[in-house]
Design an enzyme around this catalytic site. Structure first.
Site, PDB file in Angstrom:
ATOM      1  N   ASP A 105       0.813  -1.216   0.000  1.00 20.22           N
ATOM      2  CA  ASP A 105       0.000   0.000   0.000  1.00 20.22           C
ATOM      3  C   ASP A 105       0.849   1.271   0.000  1.00 20.22           C
ATOM      4  O   ASP A 105       0.452   2.297   0.555  1.00 20.22           O
ATOM      5  CB  ASP A 105      -0.973   0.018   1.207  1.00 20.22           C
ATOM      6  CG  ASP A 105      -1.774  -1.267   1.280  1.00 20.22           C
ATOM      7  OD1 ASP A 105      -2.272  -1.696   0.228  1.00 20.22           O
ATOM      8  OD2 ASP A 105      -1.873  -1.851   2.372  1.00 20.22           O
ATOM      9  N   LYS A 119       2.086   2.120  -5.111  1.00 20.27           N
ATOM     10  CA  LYS A 119       2.873   1.688  -6.284  1.00 20.27           C
ATOM     11  C   LYS A 119       2.126   1.940  -7.576  1.00 20.27           C
ATOM     12  O   LYS A 119       2.712   2.280  -8.590  1.00 20.27           O
ATOM     13  CB  LYS A 119       3.187   0.185  -6.202  1.00 20.27           C
ATOM     14  CG  LYS A 119       4.085  -0.206  -5.062  1.00 20.27           C
ATOM     15  CD  LYS A 119       4.314  -1.693  -5.025  1.00 20.27           C
ATOM     16  CE  LYS A 119       3.121  -2.514  -4.597  1.00 20.27           C
ATOM     17  NZ  LYS A 119       2.698  -2.365  -3.218  1.00 20.27           N
ATOM     18  N   GLY A 164      -4.202  -4.573  -4.429  1.00 25.84           N
ATOM     19  CA  GLY A 164      -5.178  -3.575  -4.860  1.00 25.84           C
ATOM     20  C   GLY A 164      -4.451  -2.307  -5.242  1.00 25.84           C
ATOM     21  O   GLY A 164      -3.730  -1.750  -4.436  1.00 25.84           O
ATOM     22  N   HIS A 165      -4.580  -1.912  -6.484  1.00 24.75           N
ATOM     23  CA  HIS A 165      -3.963  -0.677  -6.947  1.00 24.75           C
ATOM     24  C   HIS A 165      -5.053   0.316  -7.292  1.00 24.75           C
ATOM     25  O   HIS A 165      -5.971  -0.023  -8.026  1.00 24.75           O
ATOM     26  CB  HIS A 165      -3.165  -0.914  -8.238  1.00 24.75           C
ATOM     27  CG  HIS A 165      -1.881  -1.626  -8.013  1.00 24.75           C
ATOM     28  ND1 HIS A 165      -1.133  -2.148  -9.033  1.00 24.75           N
ATOM     29  CD2 HIS A 165      -1.214  -1.899  -6.884  1.00 24.75           C
ATOM     30  CE1 HIS A 165      -0.057  -2.708  -8.533  1.00 24.75           C
ATOM     31  NE2 HIS A 165      -0.078  -2.576  -7.235  1.00 24.75           N
ATOM     32  N   GLN A 217       2.058  -6.345  -3.314  1.00 19.62           N
ATOM     33  CA  GLN A 217       2.489  -6.392  -1.908  1.00 19.62           C
ATOM     34  C   GLN A 217       3.861  -5.700  -1.811  1.00 19.62           C
ATOM     35  O   GLN A 217       4.082  -4.751  -2.535  1.00 19.62           O
ATOM     36  CB  GLN A 217       2.524  -7.826  -1.357  1.00 19.62           C
ATOM     37  CG  GLN A 217       1.149  -8.442  -1.174  1.00 19.62           C
ATOM     38  CD  GLN A 217       0.621  -9.070  -2.453  1.00 19.62           C
ATOM     39  OE1 GLN A 217       1.324  -9.816  -3.112  1.00 19.62           O
ATOM     40  NE2 GLN A 217      -0.597  -8.777  -2.800  1.00 19.62           N
TER      41      GLN A 217
HETATM   42  P1  IMP Z   1      -2.489 -12.917   2.127  1.00 19.85           P
HETATM   43  O1  IMP Z   1      -1.589 -12.355   1.076  1.00 19.85           O
HETATM   44  O2  IMP Z   1      -3.942 -12.720   1.821  1.00 19.85           O
HETATM   45  O3  IMP Z   1      -2.159 -14.337   2.449  1.00 19.85           O
HETATM   46  O4  IMP Z   1      -2.229 -12.084   3.471  1.00 19.85           O
HETATM   47  C1  IMP Z   1      -1.002 -12.178   4.189  1.00 19.85           C
HETATM   48  C2  IMP Z   1      -0.590 -10.823   4.755  1.00 19.85           C
HETATM   49  O5  IMP Z   1      -0.254  -9.956   3.674  1.00 19.85           O
HETATM   50  C3  IMP Z   1      -1.701 -10.112   5.539  1.00 19.85           C
HETATM   51  O6  IMP Z   1      -1.088  -9.393   6.605  1.00 19.85           O
HETATM   52  C4  IMP Z   1      -2.279  -9.139   4.535  1.00 19.85           C
HETATM   53  O7  IMP Z   1      -2.880  -8.021   5.150  1.00 19.85           O
HETATM   54  C5  IMP Z   1      -1.026  -8.759   3.764  1.00 19.85           C
HETATM   55  N1  IMP Z   1      -1.320  -8.317   2.395  1.00 19.85           N
HETATM   56  C6  IMP Z   1      -1.591  -9.087   1.320  1.00 19.85           C
HETATM   57  N2  IMP Z   1      -1.778  -8.331   0.225  1.00 19.85           N
HETATM   58  C7  IMP Z   1      -1.584  -7.060   0.606  1.00 19.85           C
HETATM   59  C8  IMP Z   1      -1.598  -5.813  -0.095  1.00 19.85           C
HETATM   60  O8  IMP Z   1      -1.796  -5.724  -1.306  1.00 19.85           O
HETATM   61  N3  IMP Z   1      -1.341  -4.714   0.657  1.00 19.85           N
HETATM   62  C9  IMP Z   1      -1.074  -4.774   1.977  1.00 19.85           C
HETATM   63  N4  IMP Z   1      -1.037  -5.915   2.660  1.00 19.85           N
HETATM   64  C10 IMP Z   1      -1.294  -7.045   1.984  1.00 19.85           C
END
Ligand code: IMP
Length: 427
Positions: free
Chosen positions: A13, A16, A40-41, A224
């Site tokens: 977040d 990017k 999410g962008h 991420q």
């Molecule tokens: P998962 O990717 O859904 O397995 O989540 C694992 C961890 O990564 C959690 O703490 C989520 O909040 C974090 N996470 C996954 N995708 C994002 C993102 O796009 N932005 C911020 N945190 C993310």
């Protein structure tokens, strides 16, 4: 021409999307290399806001080929919905190519994501519940279904039947859930989704190398970020893929020598969603100000993000992990309302020792205290700044501090959410 990687340096977040969008203008191919629709962008174009989860940001430019690389995990229904949303809003998605080697997110992955989180109780990771972890687990365990399996119904069914036997045993006997129906899944994926996804499936490695051979410009877009990396992040509070720049090679099928620029995106403060250590996390009052002004709610899940002050220890380490060549700073405008700003320059460990770089032992990271330097705020709105010399002196000093502490130059600074709200620094 060698490729450029764009990677987040914090916990995601960082904003990017807006720089991917900016750079995509000059690119022929924009490739996603890991993650799935947990990302999410948000990109704001002429007042219209586009929230993208799977489709690379380059889709918004008619000359760019958006590519979903082999390292991504794909829920085909989500991908089709996103394409339909873009088409409805006048964006042509017909150039999109999806790697046949990308893995599919299946209905049991969602169930297992939910169940494992529930069983972890207060130790839960706070995942996005999109089935990401279970899909990557199956990939590593070699029981995953791939996008290319949608093109061969017989193989798809064989693999599904084998894997579903084990998943259903787990769901019903361990998690006390209803077993899933193989016929229903096969019908949905093969009859409903496969015919619509089939035209998008292609040999993305071949496509990327042909483009490199023609001297075209390629951007590898990370989702991420560095500290959510399964190897280098704050494990286990991470995602299940490799967002770091090295992951761009694996997830797209090019070697390191084909990359010559790695841009690290640094938000002017830090946020994280979900659980996990966060040395510079701020008190509730400061958090509310950062969340309100920075609109720090998940694009995807709507969850409120946890904010903190800029952490230069994390940044120095991110420079190493990604071999950053330069930096794009985002959301500098969000700090405009603060008279004084704190910047973490080191950590103090539980026994008083000083850390300039990330301590490798997680137990220490959980117990460090940030060592702050206080710097002056600028107290001016930055919305209309378009050139470096228009930045207030203190804002410029803040950016220079980032470059100096990181040891790499800052190339861009975002001063507002709009596509044109940024300034370029000369390298
Ligand atoms: P998962 O990717 O859904 O397995 O989540 C694992 C961890 O990564 C959690 O703490 C989520 O909040 C974090 N996470 C996954 N995708 C994002 C993102 O796009 N932005 C911020 N945190 C993310």
């Amino acid at each position: 021409m060698p490729a450029t990687v764009l990677v987040g340096t914090q916990w995601g977040d960082e904003g990017k999307g807006r720089f991917t969008d900016l750079l995509a203008k000059e690119m022929d191919l924009v490739v996603r290399y890991q993650g799935g629709h947990n990302a999410g962008h948000t990109i704001v174009v002429e007042g219209q806001s586009f929230a993208l989860q799977l489709v690379p940001s380059g889709v918004l430019y008619p000359h760019t080929v958006p590519v979903i690389g082999n390292g991504v995990v794909v829920d085909p229904a989500v991908l089709l919905d996103e394409c339909a949303m873009l088409e409805r809003r006048g964006v042509d998605t017909s150039r999109l190519v999806v790697s046949g080697n990308a893995h599919l997110i299946m209905p049991y992955h969602y169930e297992l994501d939910l169940m494992t989180e529930r069983f972890l109780g207060h130790n839960k990771l706070g995942t996005t519940k999109r089935g990401i972890g279970p899909a990557y687990s199956d990939k590593a365990a070699r029981v995953g279904l791939r996008v290319q399996d949608l093109l061969d119904g017989k193989i798809f069914r064989q693999k599904l039947d084998v894997v579903l036997r084990e998943k259903n045993a787990l769901l019903s006997r361990v998690y006390n859930r209803l077993p899933l129906d193989g016929d229903e899944i096969a019908e949905r994926y093969l009859e409903e989704l496969a015919p619509r996804i089939a035209p998008m499936i292609g040999d993305t490695v071949g496509l990327i190398h042909a483009a490199l051979g023609r001297g075209e410009r390629i951007m590898l877009e990370g989702a991420q970020a560095t500290y959510l990396d399964v190897d280098h992040g704050t494990y286990p509070f991470v995602t299940s893929s490799n967002p770091v720049a090295g992951g761009a090679c694996v997830g797209s099928g090019i070697g390191p020598r084909d990359i010559d620029r790695v841009i690290g995106v640094v938000k002017a403060y830090v946020t994280r969603v979900g659980s996990g250590p966060f040395p510079t996390e701020v008190d509730r009052e400061t958090a509310d100000r950062l969340v309100d002004r920075g609109r720090e709610y998940g694009t995807n899940t709507g969850r409120r993000r946890r904010p903190g002050w800029l952490d230069l220890v994390m940044l120095r380490h991110a420079v190493r992990l990604n071999s950053l060549s330069d930096i794009a700073v985002t959301k500098l405008d969000v700090l405009s309302e603060f008279e004084r700003l704190k910047v973490c320059v080191a950590y103090e460990g539980p026994d008083g020792e000083r850390y300039e770089h990330m301590p490798y032992h997680q137990s220490i990271l959980h117990r460090v205290r940030p060592v702050y330097e206080e710097v002056a705020g600028w107290g001016e709105d930055l919305a209309s700044v378009t050139r470096v010399d228009q930045l207030p002196k203190a804002a410029r000093a803040y950016v220079e501090l980032i470059a100096e502490q990181a040891g790499v130059p800052v190339s861009f600074v975002g001063v507002g959410p709009g596509r044109e709200q940024y300034v370029t620094f000369a390298a």
